[in-house]
Scaffold this active site. Structure first.
Site, short mmCIF file in Angstrom:
data_model
loop_
_atom_site.label_atom_id
_atom_site.label_comp_id
_atom_site.label_asym_id
_atom_site.label_seq_id
_atom_site.Cartn_x
_atom_site.Cartn_y
_atom_site.Cartn_z
N SER A 97 0.85 -1.19 0.00
CA SER A 97 0.00 0.00 0.00
C SER A 97 0.89 1.25 0.00
O SER A 97 1.71 1.42 -0.90
CB SER A 97 -0.95 -0.04 1.19
OG SER A 97 -2.00 0.88 1.05
N ASP A 141 -9.33 -5.03 -5.09
CA ASP A 141 -8.82 -4.03 -4.15
C ASP A 141 -9.61 -2.73 -4.30
O ASP A 141 -9.61 -2.12 -5.37
CB ASP A 141 -7.33 -3.79 -4.42
CG ASP A 141 -6.63 -3.02 -3.32
OD1 ASP A 141 -7.26 -2.14 -2.72
OD2 ASP A 141 -5.45 -3.32 -3.06
N HIS A 172 -8.02 -5.51 -0.01
CA HIS A 172 -6.76 -4.78 0.16
C HIS A 172 -5.92 -5.33 1.30
O HIS A 172 -4.72 -5.10 1.35
CB HIS A 172 -7.10 -3.31 0.45
CG HIS A 172 -5.91 -2.41 0.58
ND1 HIS A 172 -5.13 -2.04 -0.49
CD2 HIS A 172 -5.35 -1.82 1.66
CE1 HIS A 172 -4.15 -1.25 -0.09
NE2 HIS A 172 -4.25 -1.10 1.22
#
Length: 316
Positions: A109, A262, A289
């Site tokens: 991320s 995601d 995610h």
């Protein structure tokens, strides 16, 4: 059945003084003589997560976790002298302090953003990259997260209406949160922080789960402020900077893991970037995610094992 590696005892934990009075908290695990891997956590502002070590073989890797400036056990929890260039400089300072001329860089991320920026700026210090749920910090990525046409708003329109204060433009949404979080009204600060982090958790957890209930803590406002500080400045980088500099890292072995479902980070952007840098691209189905999902975690572990094989082959 393939499992993650078992967590091990910390080899050492320390604080490294960096620039402008900041100190970053560092923990090391695994084999002191192993292949070094520096792991960038998400957020911004998430702080190191000890269980991240379980992605990496502790007999082969020297696993280095750290909390970025301003969060976790790093100090102070300040937004002053806190931007992306300084975070990249802190990573270089840490490698220099550990006397590591080269290192694997990993992260998910926001951690993937930071890993890529470091690799593009200091390619000579990188052996390989393992990134997951990649966030490229472009306008389209922010609109995907905080705009009315983004995935979150389309999947959870009733919750987006509350989060966005009925605004549709992502830039306006970010302006509102910046005004509320950095204003003088402490009650409004806490309310804004709760809404901000609740939305972040809503989109981040595995898609099979229902609404994530936030834990109320003293760091809620601090973490929300740090995230808004970065997101409202588009992470202090130029538009499409990571994509435009893709050619700088094409010679590196790169593994990219991304879930098609995601809601935080766009799959299409990750797929395009993987093609640009000629990466091994592992596509996950049916997960969101969250890298804590079993399927996601084991995909990261597999990538870390495969990178070791590549490193061994290159050395041979």
């Amino acid at each position: 059945m393939t499992l993650l590696y078992q967590p091990s005892a910390v080899l050492r934990s320390f604080h490294l003084p960096v620039s402008h009075g900041h100190q970053i908290h560092v923990e090391e695990y695994g084999n002191p003589e192993g292949v070094p891997v520096l792991v960038c956590h998400g957020g911004p502002g998430g702080g190191l997560h000890k269980l991240t070590q379980t992605y990496f073989n502790p007999t082969r890797y020297r696993i280095i976790l750290f909390s970025q400036r301003g969060c976790g056990n790093s100090s102070p929890h300040s937004l002053e002298h806190n931007n992306t260039d300084l975070l990249v400089a802190d990573m270089l300072a840490l490698l220099d302090y550990l006397d590591l001329p080269k290192c694997v860089i990993a992260g998910g991320s926001w951690g993937a953003t930071l890993a890529l920026l470091f690799a593009q700026r200091h390619t000579e210090r990188v052996i390989g990259l393992i990134i997951w749920a990649s966030f490229f910090a472009a306008k389209d990525d922010l609109a995907w997260l905080y705009g009315a046409s983004g995935a979150g708003a389309q999947f959870y329109p009733e919750r987006f209406a509350i989060f966005s204060h009925a605004e549709t433009n992502h830039e306006r949404v970010l302006e509102i949160y910046k005004e509320q979080l950095f204003g003088e009204d402490e009650l409004l600060q806490h309310k804004a922080a709760q809404l901000w982090l609740d939305w972040d958790k809503q989109l981040s957890v595995e898609i099979q789960l229902q609404r994530y209930q936030l834990q109320y803590g003293c760091h809620l406002v601090t973490q929300a402020k740090l995230m808004v500080h970065y997101m409202s400045a588009r992470c202090f980088i130029e538009e499409l900077q990571i994509l435009h500099n893709a050619q700088r890292i094409t010679q590196l072995p790169i593994w990219i893991i991304h879930s098609r479902q995601d809601l935080v980070c766009r799959f299409a952007a990750a797929q395009k970037f993987a093609e640009q840098v000629q990466a091994r691209f592992l596509i996950l189905e049916g997960v969101g995610h969250s890298a804590t999902n079993k399927v996601y975690s084991e995909a990261i572990r597999r990538a870390a094992d495969l990178l070791l094989c590549k490193i061994d082959k290159n050395r041979g």
